[in-house]
Design an enzyme around this catalytic site. Sequence first.
Site, PDB file in Angstrom:
ATOM      1  N   SER A 123      33.328  31.928  35.649  1.00  0.00           N
ATOM      2  CA  SER A 123      33.907  30.845  34.869  1.00  0.00           C
ATOM      3  C   SER A 123      33.252  29.511  35.258  1.00  0.00           C
ATOM      4  O   SER A 123      32.025  29.421  35.243  1.00  0.00           O
ATOM      5  CB  SER A 123      35.418  30.839  35.104  1.00  0.00           C
ATOM      6  OG  SER A 123      36.069  30.002  34.202  1.00  0.00           O
ATOM      7  N   ASP A 140      37.719  38.997  27.034  1.00  0.00           N
ATOM      8  CA  ASP A 140      37.691  37.539  27.283  1.00  0.00           C
ATOM      9  C   ASP A 140      37.571  36.796  25.962  1.00  0.00           C
ATOM     10  O   ASP A 140      36.538  36.855  25.293  1.00  0.00           O
ATOM     11  CB  ASP A 140      36.498  37.206  28.196  1.00  0.00           C
ATOM     12  CG  ASP A 140      36.503  35.760  28.695  1.00  0.00           C
ATOM     13  OD1 ASP A 140      37.160  34.900  28.072  1.00  0.00           O
ATOM     14  OD2 ASP A 140      35.834  35.501  29.710  1.00  0.00           O
ATOM     15  N   HIS A 196      39.895  36.739  30.219  1.00  0.00           N
ATOM     16  CA  HIS A 196      38.994  35.969  31.072  1.00  0.00           C
ATOM     17  C   HIS A 196      39.324  36.159  32.561  1.00  0.00           C
ATOM     18  O   HIS A 196      38.416  36.270  33.393  1.00  0.00           O
ATOM     19  CB  HIS A 196      39.094  34.499  30.670  1.00  0.00           C
ATOM     20  CG  HIS A 196      38.276  33.589  31.517  1.00  0.00           C
ATOM     21  ND1 HIS A 196      36.907  33.692  31.595  1.00  0.00           N
ATOM     22  CD2 HIS A 196      38.633  32.562  32.348  1.00  0.00           C
ATOM     23  CE1 HIS A 196      36.446  32.765  32.419  1.00  0.00           C
ATOM     24  NE2 HIS A 196      37.479  32.072  32.899  1.00  0.00           N
TER      25      HIS A 196
HETATM   26  N1  LIG Z   1      42.558  31.483  36.511  1.00  0.00           N
HETATM   27  C1  LIG Z   1      41.329  30.756  36.622  1.00  0.00           C
HETATM   28  C2  LIG Z   1      40.806  30.608  35.228  1.00  0.00           C
HETATM   29  C3  LIG Z   1      39.678  29.680  35.052  1.00  0.00           C
HETATM   30  O1  LIG Z   1      38.524  30.424  35.182  1.00  0.00           O
HETATM   31  C4  LIG Z   1      41.574  29.424  37.274  1.00  0.00           C
HETATM   32  O2  LIG Z   1      42.681  28.962  37.222  1.00  0.00           O
HETATM   33  O3  LIG Z   1      40.670  28.876  37.873  1.00  0.00           O
END
Ligand SMILES: N[C@@H](CCO)C(=O)O
Length: 338
Positions: free
Chosen positions: A122, A287, A317
Site C-alpha cells: 500500500s 482489492d 486491500h
Molecule cells: N489497514 C491499512 C490500510 C492502508 O493500506 C492501514 O491502516 O494502514
Amino acid sequence: MRIAYETWGRLAADASNAVLVLHALTGDSHAAGPAGPGHPTAGWWDGLIGPGRALDTDRFHVVAPNVLGGCQGTTGPASLRPDGRVWGSAFPDLTQRDQVAAEAELAWALGIRRWALVVGGSMGGMRALEWAVSRPESVRSLLVLACPAAASAEQIAWARVQLGAIRADPHWHGGDYHGAAPGRGPHTGLGLARRLAQVTYRSEAEFQERFGRLPQGAEDPYRGGRYQVESYLDHHADRLVRRFDAASYVVLTKAMNGHDVGRGRGGTRAALRRVTARTVVAGVDSDRLYPLYQQRELAEGIRGARPPRVITSAHGHDGFLVETGQVGALLAALTQPV
Ligand SMILES: N[C@@H](CCO)C(=O)O
Ligand SMILES: CC(=O)SCCNC(=O)CCNC(=O)[C@H](O)C(C)(C)COP(=O)(O)OP(=O)(O)OC[C@H]1O[C@@H](n2cnc3c(N)ncnc32)[C@H](O)[C@@H]1OP(=O)(O)O
C-alpha cells in the site's frame, strides 16, 4: 528531523543483509514483536519477521522506520518545531520522494548503502517502488504489494472525501488544534475518514458474508440501533482516533495522492525502466482500492519482473496485512540465494 525505527537481527560486517520494511498509512515502526509499552498490539507483520520466519532475523537485519510526516515517533505535524511550538498547519506538504529521501538519510546513518531487500504494501509499496526507481543502486531485491505506479483518479477521489471529513470538523482549526485540551482534536472527522477508508480496505463479498443485514447485538436498526457492519466501522474509527493524529493522516493522504513515479521522469514506463532490482509485484484479488490491473502495469514496466503474483483473499486491500502465509511465500522467493 527525527526518525523513529526498530530493528531485528544483526547487521553483517559488510552490511549486505539489511532489509527495509515500509509500513502503510496508519502503520508504524513496530512491524514485529509483542504488544507492550507504546505498542497496544503486536507488530503488524509479526508473523513474518523473526527467527526462522520469512524474514529470518537469524539471517537478516530488518529495519522498519516510521514514515516522515507520521505520528509514531518520526517528525510530523504534531512534533515540535525548532522554536518549541507545534508544527500544526506549518508542517510542509510532502511527497513519497521526500519520505524516501528521509529514509535514505537513515540508511546512511546506519551504515547501509544497499538493501538486500526493500518491501512494502500500500503506501509502503509506493515508497518501496520510489526507492527502486530513484536509487536503483541501493536496492538488490524489491517486493511491492497492493499499490499502483501512480495514484488513480478514484483513489484521489476517496481521499478527497476523507480529507473533507477531517477539515469539516469544528475542532480541526485549520490544522492548529494540537494545543487544545486532550480529547478536543478533530476526532469526529478522523473517525469518519477511517470509516470510509475501512470500506475501501475490505471487500463487498466479505462484508456481505460476515455481516449481511445482521443487527449489532440487541440493537434494533429499525429503532435507532445499528447494523453489525456499522458497529464494525465505528469500532475501527474509535481505535484509530485513539492512536493516530488527524494532521498526520492529512499529510500522509496528500502524499499518497501525489504518488506518481513517472512525474518529471518522462512518464511511468521510463521511470519503471530505471529499476534494476530483482522484483516481485503482487496484488490482492479482492482489492477494490488498488486493483490488480495496477500491479500488472508495474510488472509489465519493470525489467525482469514476472506477471504480478496474486494473493487470494476475501479481505480486499487489507489482504497484504492479513494473508501472512501468502506474503511469506513471496518473501521467500526473494530471500533464497539465487
Ligand atoms: N489497514 C491499512 C490500510 C492502508 O493500506 C492501514 O491502516 O494502514
Ligand atoms: C501496516 C499497516 O498498514 S497498519 C498497522 C496495522 N493496521 C491497523 O492497525 C489498521 C487497523 N486494523 C486493520 O485494518 C485490521 O484489523 C487488520 C488488517 C490489521 C487485521 O484485520 P482482521 O484481523 O481481519 O481484523 P478485522 O477487520 O476483522 O477487525 C477486527 C476488529 O473488529 C472488531 N469487530 C468485528 N466485528 C465487530 C462488530 N460487529 N462491532 C464492533 N467491532 C467488531 C473485532 O472485535 C476486532 O477488534 P480488535 O481489533 O479491537 O480486537
